[in-house]
Design an enzyme around this catalytic site. Structure first.
Site, PDB file in Angstrom:
ATOM      1  N   ASP A 339      -4.312  -0.128  -1.865  1.00 14.69           N
ATOM      2  CA  ASP A 339      -4.368  -1.463  -2.468  1.00 14.69           C
ATOM      3  C   ASP A 339      -2.978  -2.101  -2.498  1.00 14.69           C
ATOM      4  OD1 ASP A 339      -3.455   0.407  -4.357  1.00 14.69           O
ATOM      5  OD2 ASP A 339      -3.939  -0.949  -5.997  1.00 14.69           O
ATOM      6  N   GLU A 340      -2.952  -3.400  -2.638  1.00 17.21           N
ATOM      7  CA  GLU A 340      -1.744  -4.189  -2.872  1.00 17.21           C
ATOM      8  C   GLU A 340      -0.608  -3.825  -1.900  1.00 17.21           C
ATOM      9  OE1 GLU A 340      -2.311  -5.201  -7.591  1.00 17.21           O
ATOM     10  OE2 GLU A 340      -1.430  -3.274  -7.073  1.00 17.21           O
TER      11      GLU A 340
END
Length: 534
Positions: A339-340
């Site tokens: 993620d991210e």
């Protein structure tokens, strides 16, 4: 039927002290005998309940029987005895002799064939309470139900006055989903083995069966890797705010796994990549594209770090870490984050995931990633953990739903429902609010089977309640944010969808308050829940 049950439940809570009149403590002169907790007043709600008949009362002659002497059943019986002896003051000897009285734990036999690996049957009458299951996990879950059917004082560590009654009737119960998880972030702030064990015990009470450990992030690397020792000794030396960090030796990690397994939880370890990697990048300069190690990071920003996707050293590192982690972890799943990764180009992200997922498979594990994995090429059988929320863009949600239709399994953790680190309201002293405020009703009032439009109901492995720890430093902080919301997520994962009813649930939840008080837990007394007076 539901109205009658709710009315009865409200009357019970009122009797427990919601009214203004003083109620004598149990056993005091003039006190009315304490009524046994109805079988349908536990959390998670059982699949089937048939109440009626005499209650069973624990007494000096009560034995815990394990007919046949199964090793696992005997261990669970010993666990039950250890829970109940301090408060009840009863000897509760464990015996392998069969009999028609006492508390009887049975593995296998008639009536257990359709219960699956985690289901159980509980039958109570004036002579005995019988817990039956096809597998040990089901027997352990039956013990958690039995705990809630006894008065909350049964959880105390000092002798209390009874009576210790269990209502008559039968529960037949099994879970809706096979994956019911909770995540603990030990990277932003480090938590000791003892603190993790305390949380495991709390999760087990509500039949959670996965502990997802977030072991690495920008702020700290928390597991010793023998082939890359500076990851832990240097990368794990600090935490958010600059305080002293910490890490688990491989023996520490084995002990967490052993303890979780004794409570029938499987550990799912996460090494986040290619982003959230500053602790690793600071530990080893060759992991950086420019060959220069950045300083350790103790802030809370995200999205600024990335492994160097083109470099060969990156994949040597990934292979070594996954190899050692897989060898330490008996569970099926290994979480690779994903993620991210804002500092990784989309092309590099896809290339990285295409190279890393086969490494997980090479070492015998099934890959799980955050739902951004669906923007690459999820491996066959991979799991995607969805952490979007109601305002997540339609295109992103559609991408996840499309992957689910193509065979990717989903773990649902919507941030504005299941993230336990979100503030309850604007006055909550801990937590964050980027996904909005999440009160106790909101965390409970959704259906995993229909939450993500377009995703087949059969693609849902289950639910998970993540707890990120940017603002959490102690076990008391963990408990304040997890309770009372975590039991609701547990119920969504275990109970049939037909049982989901906030007005009924909040009464059952309120009855957990005295139990948490007895256990010394630091929970939030949410104003929408009719807690008994203290």
């Amino acid at each position: 039927m539901r109205r009658r049950r709710l009315l009865f439940s409200l009357l019970l809570v009122a009797a427990a002290g919601l009214g203004t009149a003083a109620v004598p403590p149990p056993g005091a002169a003039g006190a009315a005998p304490r009524a046994a907790t109805p079988l349908d007043q536990v959390i998670p709600a059982p699949a089937s309940v048939r109440g009626g008949g005499d209650a069973y009362t624990l007494g000096d002659r009560t034995r815990i029987r394990v007919p046949g002497g199964s090793g696992e059943a005997k261990r669970i019986a010993g666990y039950l005895a250890g829970l109940l002896r301090p408060a009840t003051g009863l000897a509760l000897p464990v015996t392998t002799k069969d009999g028609r009285d006492g508390i009887v734990l049975r593995l296998g036999g008639s009536g257990t064939g359709g219960l699956g690996a985690e289901g159980y049957r509980l039958t109570s009458d004036g002579r005995a309470v019988t817990l039956s299951a096809a597998r040990p996990a089901g027997l352990f879950h039956a013990v958690q139900t039995l705990r809630q059917l006894l008065p909350a004082d049964a959880e105390r560590q000092r002798a209390r006055r009874g009576p210790w009654r269990i209502a008559g009737g039968t529960i037949a119960d099994s879970p809706r989903y096979g994956y019911r998880g909770a995540m603990l972030d030990v990277s932003r702030h480090f938590f000791t083995v003892a603190q993790v064990k305390r949380y495991i015990d709390q999760l087990a009470m509500y039949k959670i069966n996965r502990l997802h450990l977030h072991l690495s992030d920008d702020q700290g690397w928390r597991l010793a890797i023998k082939s890359w020792p500076r990851l832990a000794t240097y990368g794990g030396s600090t935490q958010v705010g600059g305080g002293r960090g910490g890490y688990y030796t491989q023996d520490d990690y084995r002990e967490i796994i052993r303890y979780a397994a004794s409570r029938y939880l499987t550990v799912v370890p996460e090494i986040d990549m290619p982003g959230h990697t500053n602790a690793a990048l600071a530990s080893y300069a060759p992991l950086n594209c420019n060959g220069q190690a950045p300083p350790l990071y103790t802030g809370t920003e995200v999205g600024f770090s990335s492994l160097c996707v083109p470099k060969r050293e990156t994949y040597d590192f990934v292979d070594d870490v996954i190899r050692e982690l897989a060898a330490l972890t008996p569970g099926r799943y290994l979480h690779i984050g994903g993620d991210e990764a804002h500092s990784t180009s989309h092309a590099d992200y896809v290339a990285f995931m295409d190279k890393v997922q086969p490494v997980v498979a090479k070492y015998g594990k099934t890959v799980v990633g955050w739902h951004q994995l669906t923007g690459a090429h999820p491996a066959k059988g991979a799991g995607a953990q969805y952490w979007g929320y109601d305002k997540t863009g339609a295109a992103e949600r559609q991408q996840v739903a499309d992957a689910a239709r193509n065979g990717t399994r989903l773990i649902l953790s919507p941030a504005d429902r299941a993230y336990l680190d979100m503030k309850y309201d604007k006055n909550t002293p801990l937590g964050l609010s980027w996904a909005g405020y999440v009160d106790t009703r909101r965390s409970y009032d959704w259906d995993p089977g229909s939450y993500l439009q377009g995703a087949p109901a059969g693609s849902v492995l289950g639910v998970e309640a993540p707890l990120w720890t940017e603002t959490l430093k102690t076990s008391a902080d963990i408990e304040y944010m997890a309770f009372p919301r975590l039991p609701g997520i547990a119920e969504l994962g275990w109970s049939p969808a037909s049982t989901r009813d906030w007005d009924d649930y909040k009464v059952r939840l309120a009855a957990q308050g005295p139990r948490w008080d007895a256990l010394g837990m630091n929970y939030y007394r949410a104003p929408e829940v009719p807690w008994p007076a203290r």
